[in-house]
Structures are given as C-alpha cells and as structure tokens.
Design an enzyme around this catalytic site. Sequence first.
Site, short mmCIF file in Angstrom:
data_model
loop_
_atom_site.label_atom_id
_atom_site.label_comp_id
_atom_site.label_asym_id
_atom_site.label_seq_id
_atom_site.Cartn_x
_atom_site.Cartn_y
_atom_site.Cartn_z
N TRP A 1 -13.66 2.97 4.41
CA TRP A 1 -12.07 3.71 4.71
C TRP A 1 -12.99 4.36 5.48
O TRP A 1 -13.31 5.59 5.61
CB TRP A 1 -11.17 4.00 3.07
N TYR B 1 -15.02 5.40 -4.53
CA TYR B 1 -15.78 6.31 -3.41
C TYR B 1 -16.83 7.22 -4.13
O TYR B 1 -17.76 7.49 -3.27
CB TYR B 1 -14.78 7.42 -2.83
N GLU C 1 -12.59 -0.35 -0.61
CA GLU C 1 -11.82 0.81 -0.28
C GLU C 1 -13.57 2.17 -0.18
O GLU C 1 -13.70 1.83 -2.23
CB GLU C 1 -11.54 2.37 -0.62
N TRP D 1 -1.90 10.39 3.15
CA TRP D 1 -0.97 10.93 2.38
C TRP D 1 -0.25 12.54 2.14
O TRP D 1 0.03 13.47 3.96
CB TRP D 1 -1.61 10.32 1.54
N ASN E 1 -2.42 -1.91 -4.03
CA ASN E 1 -3.69 -1.52 -3.68
C ASN E 1 -3.00 0.01 -4.94
O ASN E 1 -2.39 0.70 -4.26
CB ASN E 1 -3.28 -0.17 -1.68
N GLU E 2 -4.33 0.01 -5.89
CA GLU E 2 -4.29 1.13 -6.81
C GLU E 2 -3.12 1.71 -6.95
O GLU E 2 -2.72 2.36 -7.08
CB GLU E 2 -4.42 2.48 -5.56
N HIS F 1 0.87 -1.13 -0.33
CA HIS F 1 -0.30 0.55 -0.45
C HIS F 1 0.78 1.09 -0.32
O HIS F 1 0.95 1.82 1.05
CB HIS F 1 -1.10 0.32 1.35
#
Length: 607
Positions: free
Chosen positions: A549, A421, A499, A557, A289-290, A244
């Site tokens: 999430w 999202y 997420e 971040w 992840n992503e 991640h």
Amino acid sequence: MGRKSRYDDVSVESTSDGSWIVKRFIILALLSPCLAQLPNTTFANATATTASGTSALAAATAIMDVSVEDLWDLLVGPVSLAATTTTVEATPVPSSELIPPPPLYYPSFPSGYENPAMTKNSSWSFPADFWWGVASAAYQVEGAVKDEGRGPSIWDVLTHRGGAVDYTIANDTGDIGDNHYYLYKQDIARIAALGTQVYSFSISWSRIMPFGRDLINEQALAHYDDVINTCIQYNVTPAVTLYHWDLPVYLMNLYGGWLSESIVDDFVEYARVVFSRYGNQVGYWFTLNEPIVFCSEYPYPDGFFKKTSIPAHQQPYLCGQSALLAHAKAYHLGKSLNLTGPISFKTNGGYKIPLTDSSADALAVQRAWDFNEGWFANPVFINGDYPSTLKAYTSTFLRNFTSEEQSLLKGSADLFAHDAYTSQFFFAPDAGIDACITNSSHPHYPSCANTSYTGPTGWNIGYAADPGSPWLHIATDWVPAFLRYIHDTWKPSSIAITEFGFSVPFEQMKTLSADIQSDLPRRVYYRAYMEGVLTAIAEGVPVVGTLAWSIVDNLEWSEGFGVRFGLQYVNFSDPARPRRYKASFFEYASIFKEYAATGHAANGTMR
C-alpha cells in the site's frame, strides 16, 4: 456550533404547481440525516413496507422518479472537477525514470565508492508461484466522483457535509484525488515497467449501482472492463475488491447500511453483477476490505446520515454480523458461478506482544486477538462462530448465527488475506481484566486489553511513522512470529499479506521531488518486512503473496492528503497529477529479483 444546513431553505422553493416542493420535502424526509422540522425517523420506519411489499422509500422513489443527480444535489452538493475528464492513453515510461536509486546504506557517489560485501541468505527463496503487487481503493484514487453515472457514497457525504465536525483534515475530498479514473492506463503501464505482477484495486459499488440496488450503470461496467483488460495487456494480474468502505449513501439512509441485514441481499446482488461481468478475467477476488475497521466507524457522528435508535455500543457488532453474512453468501455465489480465482475477504491487525510475562497480560493478548482478527477469522476459518470472549459480550444484544449460517460461514475463504502493517504491546488494564469486564464505562471495555508502542525497556517497538498514523511503527522484527501465529491459529492453506506500507514522517511538507522520492524509512520498512516474509516461508509458513500500500500517494481517508503511503509521489498541486517513482518502489521490486526461485519470472500472472 455546526454550519448552517444546506436544507434549511427547503420551504422557500416554488414551482408553478408546487410539485417539486412536495418531491423535495418527501425525499428529504426519507433521506436527509437531520431536519429540525421532521420527526426523528428510525430505520424501521424508513423501510416500512407498503401493501405490495415494496419499501416506503422505494415506492416514493418510483413515484417521484428520483434521479442520481437528485441524490448528489440533496445529500452532497457541488463537487470539484478534474482538468482531465477523458481517458488518457499510456505512453512509454522514460528510461530516465527507471534508474534505480543507490543501494541502501551506501553513499551515492557517482564513482569510486566501495560497498562492503553483503552475503545473500542462501536459505531464503520465494516459491515459484509467489506473487507480489501493489494496491489501491476506488474512493482514495479514482476521483471523477460524479462522472459517468456514479452515485454518491457515504464518503462523498462525509467529506462534503461537514456540520458539527470536519471529517477529513483540511476538508480534503476524493472529488479529484489522483484522477486514476482517467489516468489508469498510465498508472498500470508504470507499475508494469518495474515488473509488478499484481494490481489490486476496488470497484466502486455506487458506480456500478448508483443507488446500491436495482439500477445498473453500464458506463461503469465498461470502465472496469477496460481497467481489467489494460492490466492483462501489460501482463499484470487484476485482483478485485468488491467493497472498500464506499457504501452507496442511499442504502445508508434507507436502512442504516451495514447495521441492517437487509444489506446482505443487496451486496450479494451487486457481487452477482460484478462476478458475472468479469468472471475469470480476475486473478483474485476479495469481497470486503477490513470489516474490523469499517464496522468500528459506527456510530457515525450526528449530522451526516439519518439517525438510528440502535445503541452506539451495539452498532459495530451489528455491522460485523451483516458483513460476515454478506461475505459468506457472496463467496458461495462466486463458487456457484465457477470462478477460478480464489475468493476471500481481508482482515487486518498486527502481532500482539504481551508487555510482560504475567498471566494477566497473556489473557489481555488473547482477548485482543479475539476482539480483532478473531471477530471475523474464527467464523470463517474455525467453527462458523465468534470467539468465546467476544460472544460473551455480544450475546446480550446480537442474535446467534443459525446452524445453516454457521455452515455457510465456515470455510468461506480460499486463503487468509490479511492487511498487516505493524505490531504492538498489549497488557491488562491497571485495575485488572475482571474489573474491566464488569464495568461497561471502562475506557478499554469490552476487549479489556490495553496497548502501547513502548516496550518494557522504555524504547519504542520501532521507528514511528508520520504523526497522522500514530498506530504505525516499523515493527518488522515481528513479521515471522505474526505469520506463524496466523498459520498455527486459523490453519489456512495459504496466507497473503494484502496491504502493508509506511507513511514517512512529514513527507507531505517536503517541496523538492528528489527529497520526497528518497524515502529512506519506507525503503528500510519494505526491505525488512520482506525479509521477515522470507524467514516465515523458510520456516514452512505458506505465504503466497504480498500487496504493498499504495500504488500512489492518495486520500488517506480522514487524514486526507496530509499522510503519504504511496510508492509513487503525486504532485497534487499540478492539475495533471504527475507521478514519480520513490526509492521504496525500486527496493520492493528488487527483493523479488534477488530471492526469486529458479525459473520464476520477474513479471507474471497468478493464473
């Protein structure tokens, strides 16, 4: 003007024999991102092999006995320490914390109020094997960045070095964060108290292998042993993400991290260590992840890592190629080890709505899919290769996958795991798509798809999140269409939303815990989102689970602690980092009780 480099005084150090001066200078030459007195060494030079076949850096490391502490000292510097530096045993969650908030939209009088009758949708029901949970990521919640042998990751450098840019708002770092590294037992007990079935967390690569390769840190393996066992103790299924975003910085400066296919073998060996250790104790495995996001971070600003001569526009796609191959090889490794838990990787993005019904906007929407989800989903779920529009762009600088690699990629996921999202509108650039495609300086090149959160009527697609999350709106009306699109396009056997969440505007500015816990916009978001999932399930879309999430407020971040996504409030000004449930957590949990299939337990495992 940037800050003074912490390497500027390298020449003034001395020892009786001068050996440390030589050692320090060579390490810096190979590992530091920028030294005025050194030539610009490219990754090709840094990994030149010796006669024995070892890389120059590996040979120098072996000769000079470079330690993990050296990496911290030379590349990161001092870090902050938490007040609590030993594992804290869980205590029962007080019953006073388990009182749910008043129902949505109703006044919270102690007694005497009347609720309008709310009709339950009898066509909705979660399948008996549906699972729900919460998620986190190592660097965002663990803290304890130097403890028990962990090596530095690129995010330790990004949050500490500064230079020409400060990479996080208010210079926030993950040094302490939520101190989840020592508070995980209580955190797991807290989510279990609300019936949470799954806890999805990532393992820190640089904890397990401080240099990203070779040396294995037994203390870290023992730590994650206990995290996994604690989940099982509380009847919460552990779901593990191998990567991640916290790349071991040694590999970044050795060969450019994900820019080099050298990372594929290093990642697969890391996966082997983790798979072999935890095997079938883990319910779900996610390799990456992503990758759409972490590859798009390339190129990083100057001053953080060793420079490369690779053109900036090529870097995200070189990263993507390496990431796909690393995922596929790790997937097949896991299968060869007979892991019973499904293995996948996590894509991300949102539903893409044409702003108008024009053919140009329809084409822009398709290009947006191709350059986002399709970049990674097509090779894995369709044909082992990129979408045609993306390949037309990358073919000028990116090598083709071999037929063997295409076979390796195709089918290398047991479910479609997607971090989803929000949604947004897409439309063709003003001068047209063709004009954009032929103009590499166009601001929307190479996807040549423009975006907006404002629709054709002039209204937003939905309620806007915190200004620190300008990409996020409550666009839950589009969840069913989004899930149908995934099902119809990539035809996975199952889909998991791995997420989703919402940052309440200016939540970080509130000072009263009760105000923060009454997070109405996030609560509305979760209720509406899950109703969208239920709608899709009723229409036959095979959605098998959701992960919210995040388990707690954390380091978001580059936005630092200024943006809050947590289902639990964390008081970062208190050294003990106490947690409190937000109303949204109760809302998220309650919808599963409301629409649970007959005989479906409120709490259970995926196995």
